[in-house]
Scaffold this motif. Structure first.
Motif, short mmCIF file in Angstrom:
data_model
loop_
_atom_site.label_atom_id
_atom_site.label_comp_id
_atom_site.label_asym_id
_atom_site.label_seq_id
_atom_site.Cartn_x
_atom_site.Cartn_y
_atom_site.Cartn_z
N VAL A 289 0.86 -1.18 0.00
CA VAL A 289 0.00 0.00 0.00
C VAL A 289 0.90 1.23 0.00
N LEU A 290 0.87 1.99 -1.09
CA LEU A 290 1.72 3.17 -1.21
C LEU A 290 1.13 4.33 -0.42
N GLY A 291 1.98 5.05 0.31
CA GLY A 291 1.54 6.19 1.10
C GLY A 291 2.14 7.49 0.60
N THR A 292 1.71 8.59 1.20
CA THR A 292 2.19 9.90 0.77
C THR A 292 3.62 10.17 1.21
N ASP A 293 4.23 9.25 1.97
CA ASP A 293 5.64 9.43 2.35
C ASP A 293 6.58 9.24 1.16
N GLY A 294 6.05 8.76 0.02
CA GLY A 294 6.85 8.67 -1.20
C GLY A 294 7.64 7.40 -1.38
N HIS A 295 7.60 6.47 -0.42
CA HIS A 295 8.34 5.23 -0.57
C HIS A 295 7.69 4.36 -1.64
N THR A 296 8.50 3.77 -2.49
CA THR A 296 7.99 2.89 -3.53
C THR A 296 9.08 1.91 -3.93
N VAL A 297 8.83 1.14 -4.99
CA VAL A 297 9.79 0.10 -5.39
C VAL A 297 11.06 0.76 -5.91
N SER A 298 12.19 0.29 -5.43
CA SER A 298 13.47 0.84 -5.86
C SER A 298 13.73 0.45 -7.30
N THR A 299 14.38 1.34 -8.03
CA THR A 299 14.75 1.06 -9.42
C THR A 299 16.24 1.24 -9.57
N PRO A 300 16.87 0.46 -10.48
CA PRO A 300 18.33 0.59 -10.66
C PRO A 300 18.68 1.94 -11.27
N ALA A 301 19.86 2.41 -10.95
CA ALA A 301 20.33 3.67 -11.53
C ALA A 301 20.45 3.52 -13.03
N PRO A 302 20.15 4.58 -13.83
CA PRO A 302 20.24 4.48 -15.29
C PRO A 302 21.68 4.24 -15.74
N ALA A 303 21.79 3.51 -16.86
CA ALA A 303 23.11 3.22 -17.40
C ALA A 303 23.77 4.51 -17.87
N PRO A 304 25.08 4.62 -17.76
CA PRO A 304 25.75 5.84 -18.21
C PRO A 304 25.55 6.06 -19.70
N ALA A 305 25.36 7.32 -20.10
CA ALA A 305 25.14 7.66 -21.50
C ALA A 305 26.46 7.66 -22.26
N GLY A 306 26.34 7.57 -23.60
CA GLY A 306 27.52 7.72 -24.46
C GLY A 306 28.40 6.49 -24.51
N GLY A 307 27.86 5.32 -24.20
CA GLY A 307 28.63 4.10 -24.32
C GLY A 307 29.80 4.02 -23.38
N ALA A 308 29.65 4.54 -22.20
CA ALA A 308 30.73 4.51 -21.22
C ALA A 308 31.08 3.08 -20.88
N SER A 309 32.28 2.86 -20.49
CA SER A 309 32.76 1.53 -20.16
C SER A 309 31.97 0.95 -19.02
N SER A 310 31.67 -0.34 -19.10
CA SER A 310 30.94 -1.01 -18.03
C SER A 310 31.87 -1.65 -17.03
N ALA A 311 33.15 -1.34 -17.13
CA ALA A 311 34.10 -1.92 -16.19
C ALA A 311 33.78 -1.42 -14.79
N PRO A 312 33.96 -2.28 -13.79
CA PRO A 312 33.65 -1.86 -12.43
C PRO A 312 34.52 -0.70 -12.00
N ALA A 313 33.95 0.19 -11.23
CA ALA A 313 34.70 1.33 -10.72
C ALA A 313 35.74 0.87 -9.72
N ALA A 314 36.80 1.62 -9.63
CA ALA A 314 37.84 1.28 -8.68
C ALA A 314 37.30 1.38 -7.27
N ALA A 315 37.79 0.53 -6.41
CA ALA A 315 37.35 0.56 -5.01
C ALA A 315 37.74 1.89 -4.40
#
Length: 345
Positions: A289-315
Protein backbone atom coordinates in the motif's frame (compact mmCIF):
# COMPACT_ATOMS: atom_id res chain seq x y z
CA UNK A 1 -12.23 9.08 21.80
CA UNK A 2 -14.39 11.70 23.49
CA UNK A 3 -17.49 10.10 21.98
CA UNK A 4 -16.48 6.69 23.28
CA UNK A 5 -16.18 7.97 26.84
CA UNK A 6 -19.46 9.89 26.59
CA UNK A 7 -21.36 6.93 25.10
CA UNK A 8 -19.97 4.51 27.67
CA UNK A 9 -20.88 6.84 30.52
CA UNK A 10 -24.45 7.33 29.27
CA UNK A 11 -27.46 5.43 30.62
CA UNK A 12 -26.01 5.01 34.10
CA UNK A 13 -22.60 3.70 33.05
CA UNK A 14 -20.82 6.58 34.76
CA UNK A 15 -17.07 7.11 34.61
CA UNK A 16 -16.41 3.36 34.84
CA UNK A 17 -18.57 2.68 31.79
CA UNK A 18 -16.99 5.56 29.90
CA UNK A 19 -13.49 4.34 30.65
CA UNK A 20 -14.39 0.76 29.69
CA UNK A 21 -15.66 1.77 26.25
CA UNK A 22 -12.75 4.17 25.75
CA UNK A 23 -10.24 1.40 26.50
CA UNK A 24 -12.08 -0.98 24.17
CA UNK A 25 -11.98 1.67 21.42
CA UNK A 26 -8.25 2.25 21.84
CA UNK A 27 -7.54 -1.49 21.86
CA UNK A 28 -9.60 -2.03 18.69
CA UNK A 29 -7.85 0.89 16.97
CA UNK A 30 -4.29 0.03 17.99
CA UNK A 31 -4.30 -3.75 18.43
CA UNK A 32 -2.61 -3.27 21.80
CA UNK A 33 -3.83 -4.57 25.16
CA UNK A 34 -4.29 -2.06 27.97
CA UNK A 35 -3.63 -3.42 31.45
CA UNK A 36 -4.32 -0.32 33.55
CA UNK A 37 -5.51 3.22 33.13
CA UNK A 38 -4.76 6.48 34.92
CA UNK A 39 -7.03 9.46 34.36
CA UNK A 40 -5.85 13.00 35.17
CA UNK A 41 -8.25 15.95 35.05
CA UNK A 42 -7.15 19.51 34.32
CA UNK A 43 -7.63 20.20 38.01
CA UNK A 44 -5.18 17.37 38.59
CA UNK A 45 -2.38 19.29 36.91
CA UNK A 46 -2.99 22.13 39.35
CA UNK A 47 -3.04 19.84 42.39
CA UNK A 48 0.09 17.97 41.31
CA UNK A 49 2.07 21.20 41.26
CA UNK A 50 0.63 22.23 44.63
CA UNK A 51 1.81 18.91 46.08
CA UNK A 52 5.23 18.79 44.42
CA UNK A 53 6.10 22.47 44.30
CA UNK A 54 6.99 24.66 41.30
CA UNK A 55 7.79 22.91 38.03
CA UNK A 56 10.46 23.85 35.49
CA UNK A 57 9.55 23.97 31.80
CA UNK A 58 11.53 25.03 28.76
CA UNK A 59 10.07 26.56 25.59
CA UNK A 60 11.81 27.08 22.26
CA UNK A 61 9.75 30.24 21.75
CA UNK A 62 7.65 32.57 23.89
CA UNK A 63 4.00 31.64 24.55
CA UNK A 64 1.26 34.24 25.04
CA UNK A 65 -2.44 33.32 25.03
CA UNK A 66 -5.20 35.33 26.70
CA UNK A 67 -7.72 32.47 26.62
CA UNK A 68 -5.63 30.06 28.70
CA UNK A 69 -3.75 32.78 30.53
CA UNK A 70 -0.32 31.48 29.60
CA UNK A 71 2.40 34.15 29.35
CA UNK A 72 5.87 32.64 29.23
CA UNK A 73 9.15 33.71 27.63
CA UNK A 74 11.36 31.53 25.50
CA UNK A 75 13.76 29.42 27.51
CA UNK A 76 13.36 28.06 31.02
CA UNK A 77 10.57 29.10 33.39
CA UNK A 78 9.53 27.96 36.84
CA UNK A 79 5.73 27.62 37.09
CA UNK A 80 3.50 27.75 40.14
CA UNK A 81 0.24 25.80 40.21
CA UNK A 82 -1.84 28.47 38.43
CA UNK A 83 0.78 28.98 35.72
CA UNK A 84 1.05 25.23 35.22
CA UNK A 85 -2.71 24.96 34.66
CA UNK A 86 -2.55 27.74 32.05
CA UNK A 87 0.42 25.98 30.42
CA UNK A 88 -1.42 22.67 29.89
CA UNK A 89 -4.66 24.39 28.83
CA UNK A 90 -3.14 26.37 25.95
CA UNK A 91 -4.65 25.53 22.57
CA UNK A 92 -4.82 28.84 20.70
CA UNK A 93 -1.62 30.10 19.15
CA UNK A 94 -0.18 26.60 18.76
CA UNK A 95 0.38 25.39 15.17
CA UNK A 96 -1.59 22.14 15.62
CA UNK A 97 -4.10 23.30 18.22
CA UNK A 98 -5.29 20.41 20.38
CA UNK A 99 -2.51 18.11 19.17
CA UNK A 100 0.12 20.56 20.43
CA UNK A 101 -1.82 20.99 23.67
CA UNK A 102 -1.44 17.22 24.04
CA UNK A 103 2.33 17.69 23.69
CA UNK A 104 2.15 20.29 26.45
CA UNK A 105 0.42 17.81 28.75
CA UNK A 106 2.77 14.94 27.90
CA UNK A 107 5.73 17.17 28.61
CA UNK A 108 4.23 18.41 31.89
CA UNK A 109 3.51 14.88 33.15
CA UNK A 110 7.03 13.71 32.30
CA UNK A 111 8.54 16.61 34.22
CA UNK A 112 6.27 15.97 37.20
CA UNK A 113 7.05 12.25 37.14
CA UNK A 114 10.75 13.04 37.29
CA UNK A 115 10.16 15.31 40.28
CA UNK A 116 7.80 12.86 42.03
CA UNK A 117 10.32 10.02 41.75
CA UNK A 118 13.38 12.02 42.71
CA UNK A 119 15.19 11.26 45.95
CA UNK A 120 14.23 14.66 47.40
CA UNK A 121 10.58 13.60 47.13
CA UNK A 122 10.67 9.88 47.93
CA UNK A 123 12.96 10.39 50.94
CA UNK A 124 10.78 13.16 52.36
CA UNK A 125 7.83 11.64 54.29
CA UNK A 126 5.95 14.95 54.43
CA UNK A 127 6.28 15.48 50.69
CA UNK A 128 5.23 11.90 49.96
CA UNK A 129 2.14 12.36 52.12
CA UNK A 130 1.29 15.62 50.35
CA UNK A 131 1.81 13.95 46.98
CA UNK A 132 -0.42 10.97 47.73
CA UNK A 133 -3.13 13.24 49.12
CA UNK A 134 -2.96 15.59 46.15
CA UNK A 135 -2.82 12.81 43.59
CA UNK A 136 -5.61 10.92 45.32
CA UNK A 137 -7.91 13.88 44.75
CA UNK A 138 -6.79 14.52 41.20
CA UNK A 139 -6.10 11.14 39.62
CA UNK A 140 -8.43 8.22 38.94
CA UNK A 141 -7.05 4.70 38.50
CA UNK A 142 -8.67 1.34 37.78
CA UNK A 143 -9.79 -1.02 40.55
CA UNK A 144 -6.69 -3.22 40.26
CA UNK A 145 -4.23 -0.36 40.73
CA UNK A 146 -3.50 1.96 43.65
CA UNK A 147 -1.58 5.22 43.74
CA UNK A 148 1.18 3.72 45.97
CA UNK A 149 1.46 0.82 43.51
CA UNK A 150 1.74 3.29 40.66
CA UNK A 151 4.49 5.26 42.40
CA UNK A 152 6.34 2.03 43.24
CA UNK A 153 6.15 0.83 39.63
CA UNK A 154 7.43 4.08 38.16
CA UNK A 155 10.25 4.26 40.68
CA UNK A 156 11.87 1.33 38.83
CA UNK A 157 11.52 2.86 35.35
CA UNK A 158 14.13 4.92 33.52
CA UNK A 159 12.07 8.01 32.71
CA UNK A 160 14.37 8.97 29.84
CA UNK A 161 13.28 5.77 28.10
CA UNK A 162 9.59 6.77 28.14
CA UNK A 163 8.47 8.38 24.90
CA UNK A 164 5.30 10.30 24.21
CA UNK A 165 3.82 10.33 20.75
CA UNK A 166 0.63 11.05 18.81
CA UNK A 167 -1.16 8.56 16.57
CA UNK A 168 -1.17 9.29 12.81
CA UNK A 169 -3.95 11.64 11.78
CA UNK A 170 -5.60 12.52 8.47
CA UNK A 171 -6.75 16.10 8.87
CA UNK A 172 -9.22 17.96 11.05
CA UNK A 173 -12.64 17.76 9.39
CA UNK A 174 -15.72 19.47 10.79
CA UNK A 175 -18.50 16.94 11.40
CA UNK A 176 -22.00 18.05 12.44
CA UNK A 177 -20.56 21.42 13.36
CA UNK A 178 -17.83 19.98 15.57
CA UNK A 179 -14.10 20.15 14.87
CA UNK A 180 -12.59 16.65 14.91
CA UNK A 181 -9.22 15.00 14.41
CA UNK A 182 -9.46 12.13 11.92
CA UNK A 183 -7.40 9.01 12.56
CA UNK A 184 -5.25 7.69 9.71
CA UNK A 185 -6.36 4.08 10.23
CA UNK A 186 -4.29 2.75 7.33
CA UNK A 187 -1.10 4.10 8.96
CA UNK A 188 -1.93 2.79 12.44
CA UNK A 189 -0.47 -0.75 12.09
CA UNK A 190 2.93 0.57 10.99
CA UNK A 191 2.83 3.23 13.71
CA UNK A 192 2.16 0.65 16.43
CA UNK A 193 4.80 -1.71 15.05
CA UNK A 194 7.38 1.08 15.19
CA UNK A 195 6.66 1.21 18.92
CA UNK A 196 6.50 -2.47 19.84
CA UNK A 197 8.75 -3.91 17.11
CA UNK A 198 8.00 -6.49 14.38
CA UNK A 199 6.54 -9.91 15.25
CA UNK A 200 9.07 -12.60 16.10
CA UNK A 201 7.95 -14.69 13.11
CA UNK A 202 8.82 -11.88 10.71
CA UNK A 203 12.20 -11.27 12.35
CA UNK A 204 13.08 -14.96 12.07
CA UNK A 205 11.96 -15.36 8.44
CA UNK A 206 14.29 -15.35 5.45
CA UNK A 207 13.19 -13.51 2.32
CA UNK A 208 11.53 -15.76 -0.26
CA UNK A 209 12.59 -15.91 -3.90
CA UNK A 210 10.68 -13.17 -5.77
CA UNK A 211 9.42 -15.67 -8.37
CA UNK A 212 7.42 -17.41 -5.62
CA UNK A 213 5.88 -14.22 -4.25
CA UNK A 214 2.42 -13.03 -5.31
CA UNK A 215 1.92 -9.34 -4.48
CA UNK A 216 -0.64 -6.66 -5.27
CA UNK A 217 -0.13 -2.89 -5.19
CA UNK A 218 -2.68 -0.34 -3.95
CA UNK A 219 -2.27 3.41 -4.35
CA UNK A 220 -2.93 5.27 -1.11
CA UNK A 221 -0.65 8.14 -2.08
CA UNK A 222 -2.96 9.73 -4.62
CA UNK A 223 -0.15 9.91 -7.19
CA UNK A 224 -1.62 9.22 -10.65
CA UNK A 225 -0.38 5.88 -11.97
CA UNK A 226 1.61 5.19 -8.82
CA UNK A 227 0.29 1.65 -8.32
CA UNK A 228 0.81 0.77 -11.98
CA UNK A 229 4.38 2.06 -11.94
CA UNK A 230 5.20 0.12 -8.77
CA UNK A 231 3.54 -3.02 -10.17
CA UNK A 232 5.67 -2.84 -13.31
CA UNK A 233 8.80 -2.36 -11.23
CA UNK A 234 7.95 -5.42 -9.13
CA UNK A 235 7.30 -7.47 -12.26
CA UNK A 236 10.70 -6.47 -13.60
CA UNK A 237 12.25 -7.77 -10.39
CA UNK A 238 10.65 -11.18 -10.85
CA UNK A 239 7.59 -10.93 -8.58
CA UNK A 240 4.19 -12.29 -9.60
CA UNK A 241 2.07 -9.14 -9.51
CA UNK A 242 -1.70 -8.76 -9.43
CA UNK A 243 -3.79 -5.96 -10.88
CA UNK A 244 -3.06 -2.55 -9.34
CA UNK A 245 -5.78 -0.69 -7.44
CA UNK A 246 -6.57 2.24 -5.18
CA UNK A 247 -6.71 2.54 -1.40
CA UNK A 248 -7.83 5.28 1.01
CA UNK A 249 -5.25 8.02 1.39
CA UNK A 250 -2.59 7.20 3.94
CA UNK A 251 0.63 8.82 5.08
CA UNK A 252 2.63 5.60 5.48
CA UNK A 253 3.76 3.02 2.91
CA UNK A 254 3.14 -0.46 4.30
CA UNK A 255 3.48 -4.05 3.19
CA UNK A 256 0.49 -5.91 4.58
CA UNK A 257 0.71 -9.69 4.80
CA UNK A 258 -1.33 -12.49 6.39
CA UNK A 259 0.11 -14.72 9.09
CA UNK A 260 2.39 -17.29 7.51
CA UNK A 261 3.52 -15.02 4.67
CA UNK A 262 6.44 -13.45 6.52
CA UNK A 263 9.08 -14.68 4.02
CA UNK A 264 7.10 -13.31 1.08
CA UNK A 265 6.61 -9.95 2.81
CA UNK A 266 10.32 -9.79 3.58
CA UNK A 267 11.13 -10.24 -0.10
CA UNK A 268 8.92 -7.28 -1.01
CA UNK A 269 10.37 -5.18 1.84
CA UNK A 270 13.85 -5.76 0.40
CA UNK A 271 12.92 -3.82 -2.74
CA UNK A 272 10.75 -1.11 -1.15
CA UNK A 273 13.10 0.89 1.11
CA UNK A 274 11.29 2.69 3.91
CA UNK A 275 8.10 0.61 3.76
CA UNK A 276 6.92 -1.04 6.99
CA UNK A 277 5.78 -4.69 6.82
CA UNK A 278 2.77 -5.31 9.07
CA UNK A 279 0.79 -8.47 9.66
CA UNK A 280 -2.90 -7.99 8.85
CA UNK A 281 -6.05 -10.05 9.17
CA UNK A 282 -7.74 -8.11 6.36
CA UNK A 283 -5.57 -9.31 3.45
CA UNK A 284 -5.30 -12.77 1.92
CA UNK A 285 -1.95 -12.12 0.25
CA UNK A 286 0.99 -9.74 0.34
CA UNK A 287 -0.20 -6.22 -0.47
CA UNK A 288 1.95 -3.13 -0.97
CA UNK A 289 0.00 0.00 0.00
CA UNK A 290 1.72 3.17 -1.21
CA UNK A 291 1.54 6.19 1.10
CA UNK A 292 2.19 9.90 0.77
CA UNK A 293 5.64 9.43 2.35
CA UNK A 294 6.85 8.67 -1.20
CA UNK A 295 8.34 5.23 -0.57
CA UNK A 296 7.99 2.89 -3.53
CA UNK A 297 9.79 0.10 -5.39
CA UNK A 298 13.47 0.84 -5.86
CA UNK A 299 14.75 1.06 -9.42
CA UNK A 300 18.33 0.59 -10.66
CA UNK A 301 20.33 3.67 -11.53
CA UNK A 302 20.24 4.48 -15.29
CA UNK A 303 23.11 3.22 -17.40
CA UNK A 304 25.75 5.84 -18.21
CA UNK A 305 25.14 7.66 -21.50
CA UNK A 306 27.52 7.72 -24.46
CA UNK A 307 28.63 4.10 -24.32
CA UNK A 308 30.73 4.51 -21.22
CA UNK A 309 32.76 1.53 -20.16
CA UNK A 310 30.94 -1.01 -18.03
CA UNK A 311 34.10 -1.92 -16.19
CA UNK A 312 33.65 -1.86 -12.43
CA UNK A 313 34.70 1.33 -10.72
CA UNK A 314 37.84 1.28 -8.68
CA UNK A 315 37.35 0.56 -5.01
CA UNK A 316 37.23 3.74 -2.94
CA UNK A 317 40.42 4.65 -1.19
CA UNK A 318 40.62 4.48 2.57
CA UNK A 319 40.62 8.28 2.68
CA UNK A 320 37.50 8.65 0.55
CA UNK A 321 35.74 5.91 2.47
CA UNK A 322 36.51 7.59 5.76
CA UNK A 323 35.05 10.84 4.45
CA UNK A 324 31.66 9.28 3.74
CA UNK A 325 29.03 10.44 6.24
CA UNK A 326 27.82 7.86 8.69
CA UNK A 327 24.21 6.73 8.15
CA UNK A 328 21.71 8.74 10.13
CA UNK A 329 20.35 6.90 13.16
CA UNK A 330 16.75 5.77 12.92
CA UNK A 331 14.35 8.28 14.44
CA UNK A 332 12.59 6.92 17.52
CA UNK A 333 8.83 7.15 17.74
CA UNK A 334 7.85 10.14 19.84
CA UNK A 335 9.88 12.44 21.99
CA UNK A 336 11.79 11.63 25.15
CA UNK A 337 10.69 14.19 27.70
CA UNK A 338 12.20 12.49 30.73
CA UNK A 339 15.62 14.06 30.26
CA UNK A 340 16.19 17.25 32.20
CA UNK A 341 16.51 20.35 30.05
CA UNK A 342 14.35 19.14 27.17
CA UNK A 343 12.57 22.04 25.45
CA UNK A 344 9.39 22.03 23.37
CA UNK A 345 7.77 24.44 20.91
Amino acid sequence: MNSAFFDGAADGGGDAGGMKLLIQTIENTSGLTIDHFVRVSLLGFYQLVKALGPIDVCLNQAAHDTNSGVDLPAGRSTLNASQALSFVRQRDGLPRGDLDREVRQQYFLSQEAREALSARTLLNPVKVADLLHGVGDAVQVDDTLSIPDLVSTFSHIDLSAIRSTTIPTAGTPTIDGYATVAVDFAAMPAFIQDIVGPPAAYTAASAADPSTVHVSVLNGAGTPGGATTASNALTAKGFVVGAPGDAPSTSTTVIEYPAGAEAQAKAVAAVVPGATPVMSTTVSGVTLVLGTDGHTVSTPAPAPAGGASSAPAAAPSAASHAAEPAPAPSKPVGDAYGAKGTCIN
